[in-house]
Design a protein around this motif. Sequence first.
Motif, short mmCIF file in Angstrom:
data_model
loop_
_atom_site.label_atom_id
_atom_site.label_comp_id
_atom_site.label_asym_id
_atom_site.label_seq_id
_atom_site.Cartn_x
_atom_site.Cartn_y
_atom_site.Cartn_z
N LEU A 185 0.82 -1.31 0.21
CA LEU A 185 0.12 0.08 0.02
C LEU A 185 0.79 1.19 0.01
O LEU A 185 0.44 2.19 -0.63
CB LEU A 185 -0.86 0.04 1.28
N CYS A 186 2.01 1.16 0.66
CA CYS A 186 2.89 2.41 0.93
C CYS A 186 3.49 2.57 -0.77
O CYS A 186 3.74 3.65 -1.13
CB CYS A 186 3.94 2.33 1.66
N GLU A 187 3.96 1.51 -1.08
CA GLU A 187 4.64 1.52 -2.65
C GLU A 187 3.65 2.05 -3.45
O GLU A 187 3.85 3.02 -4.29
CB GLU A 187 4.86 0.02 -2.73
N GLY A 188 2.29 1.64 -3.53
CA GLY A 188 1.56 2.39 -4.35
C GLY A 188 1.27 3.62 -4.04
O GLY A 188 1.09 4.51 -4.96
N LEU A 189 1.03 4.22 -2.78
CA LEU A 189 0.90 5.47 -2.41
C LEU A 189 1.94 6.34 -3.12
O LEU A 189 1.67 7.66 -3.53
CB LEU A 189 0.75 5.64 -1.21
N ALA A 190 3.25 5.90 -2.99
CA ALA A 190 4.28 6.43 -3.41
C ALA A 190 4.17 6.70 -4.92
O ALA A 190 5.05 7.72 -5.40
CB ALA A 190 5.65 5.98 -2.73
N ALA A 191 3.92 5.56 -5.70
CA ALA A 191 4.04 5.73 -7.00
C ALA A 191 2.94 6.49 -7.90
O ALA A 191 3.21 6.67 -8.90
CB ALA A 191 3.84 4.22 -7.51
N MET A 192 1.75 6.77 -6.98
CA MET A 192 0.71 7.42 -7.70
C MET A 192 0.67 8.83 -7.65
O MET A 192 1.64 9.51 -6.75
CB MET A 192 -0.60 6.83 -6.82
N SER A 193 -0.04 9.43 -8.70
CA SER A 193 0.13 10.88 -8.62
C SER A 193 -0.72 11.52 -7.27
O SER A 193 -1.77 11.00 -6.98
CB SER A 193 -0.80 11.37 -10.01
N TRP A 194 -0.37 12.62 -6.91
CA TRP A 194 -0.95 13.38 -5.82
C TRP A 194 -1.54 14.92 -6.48
O TRP A 194 -1.82 15.64 -5.47
CB TRP A 194 0.09 13.59 -4.72
N ASP A 195 -1.31 14.90 -7.89
CA ASP A 195 -1.61 16.39 -8.50
C ASP A 195 -3.12 16.33 -8.69
O ASP A 195 -3.56 15.43 -9.42
CB ASP A 195 -0.70 16.44 -9.41
N GLY A 196 -3.81 17.29 -8.27
CA GLY A 196 -5.21 17.46 -8.50
C GLY A 196 -6.08 16.67 -7.42
O GLY A 196 -5.92 15.69 -7.04
N PRO A 197 -7.41 17.23 -7.53
CA PRO A 197 -8.37 16.91 -6.44
C PRO A 197 -8.61 15.29 -6.68
O PRO A 197 -8.93 14.36 -5.74
CB PRO A 197 -9.73 17.47 -6.85
N ASP A 198 -8.83 14.78 -7.80
CA ASP A 198 -9.13 13.22 -8.08
C ASP A 198 -8.00 12.51 -7.73
O ASP A 198 -8.04 11.32 -7.11
CB ASP A 198 -9.40 12.99 -9.64
N ALA A 199 -6.73 12.80 -8.14
CA ALA A 199 -5.68 11.92 -7.65
C ALA A 199 -5.57 12.01 -5.90
O ALA A 199 -5.33 11.03 -5.48
CB ALA A 199 -4.34 12.54 -8.04
N LEU A 200 -5.79 12.96 -5.33
CA LEU A 200 -5.63 13.21 -3.96
C LEU A 200 -6.97 12.11 -3.31
O LEU A 200 -6.65 11.83 -2.32
CB LEU A 200 -5.89 14.65 -3.51
N LEU A 201 -7.92 12.16 -3.91
CA LEU A 201 -8.97 11.32 -3.40
C LEU A 201 -8.57 9.90 -3.31
O LEU A 201 -8.83 9.14 -2.38
CB LEU A 201 -10.44 11.70 -4.18
N ARG A 202 -8.10 9.53 -4.59
CA ARG A 202 -7.50 8.08 -4.60
C ARG A 202 -6.40 7.85 -3.50
O ARG A 202 -6.36 6.83 -2.66
CB ARG A 202 -6.97 8.04 -6.09
N ALA A 203 -5.72 8.75 -3.43
CA ALA A 203 -4.37 8.52 -2.22
C ALA A 203 -4.92 8.86 -1.15
O ALA A 203 -4.53 7.95 -0.26
CB ALA A 203 -3.39 9.80 -2.50
N ASN A 204 -5.99 9.45 -0.57
CA ASN A 204 -6.72 9.40 0.49
C ASN A 204 -7.11 8.26 0.78
O ASN A 204 -7.21 7.52 1.87
CB ASN A 204 -7.83 10.80 0.49
#
Length: 306
Positions: A154-173
């Motif tokens: 899960l940490c690996e996936g969180l580090a690899a995913m985008s954090w830019d923009g509201p949709d990406a932040l929702l997924r990271a959340n």
Amino acid sequence: MTARPLLDSASPARAPDGLISHAVFRTMSETDAQLERFAWLGDDLAVAIWRRDTEIAETSYNKPGHHTLSYYMGGGYRTERGELPGLYGAPKRLCTLPDWHESSWMVRGPLRFMHVYFLPEHFTRRAVVELDREPRELTLADRTYFEHERIGPLCEGLAAMSWDGPDALLRANEVTHETLSHLLLSQSMPKPQQRVRGGLAPAVRRRLADFIEANLARQISLGMLAELACMSEYHLARMFRISFGMPPSAWVAQRRIEHARRLLKTTSQPLQQIADACGYADLSHFSHRFRDSVGAPPSRYRSALA
């Protein structure tokens, strides 16, 4: 808990202003560490990726007041905690640093890692539902260099995913909340020197929690809960806050939001049907409450996680 607005990642050249109270972040900012990426994820959750390349340096933390999950992404082979000499880091290893902990670290050579910053209540408010325990009984364990079959990926996936923009932040959340659930299940411990007094008997607490979960579509009153617990409304309100960590109204509101999130993720039910199932008066009320809590309206949340 009201959601912090979903913000874009902060510039890696400076520390985000909102993290001034996050002691671990502040400590890292005062070292030679370079901030690669940072984001508020909503719900007052934050994530940062750091890089260090130093011959030798010491870093200390002293009761930071918030929890930190650390995930090593590269290097760390000669980095050790002063209280645990001879135990070294490596990629895919985790550390949990609770709000009350004290530690010193000797950093040698290159190291790249991710920090997830979260409040004690982020961790323990799940205790009633997921562990049948009171939030006040538990805290995050202080652990150094361990691996976990669910938390690591899960940490690996969180580090690899985008954090830019509201949709990406929702997924990271969402990924972060899932990570915290696994932390609760595997890395919780009784609070040090904590004597639990007052509150509801475990059977009564369980009865109330089950009743609320089964009746989220209905209007739940304090009188209904008091009658179920065989208490006066005044006494029930006081004991409920002690055992659940929040007033009855806040607990019911939180459970409705969590149920709505689950339905939006796992079903294709129309929004009106979800609003009805979660006890909201109408679709407008549901959308307003959901946006206030999560940081995005239900439709945006569903599309972002599709």
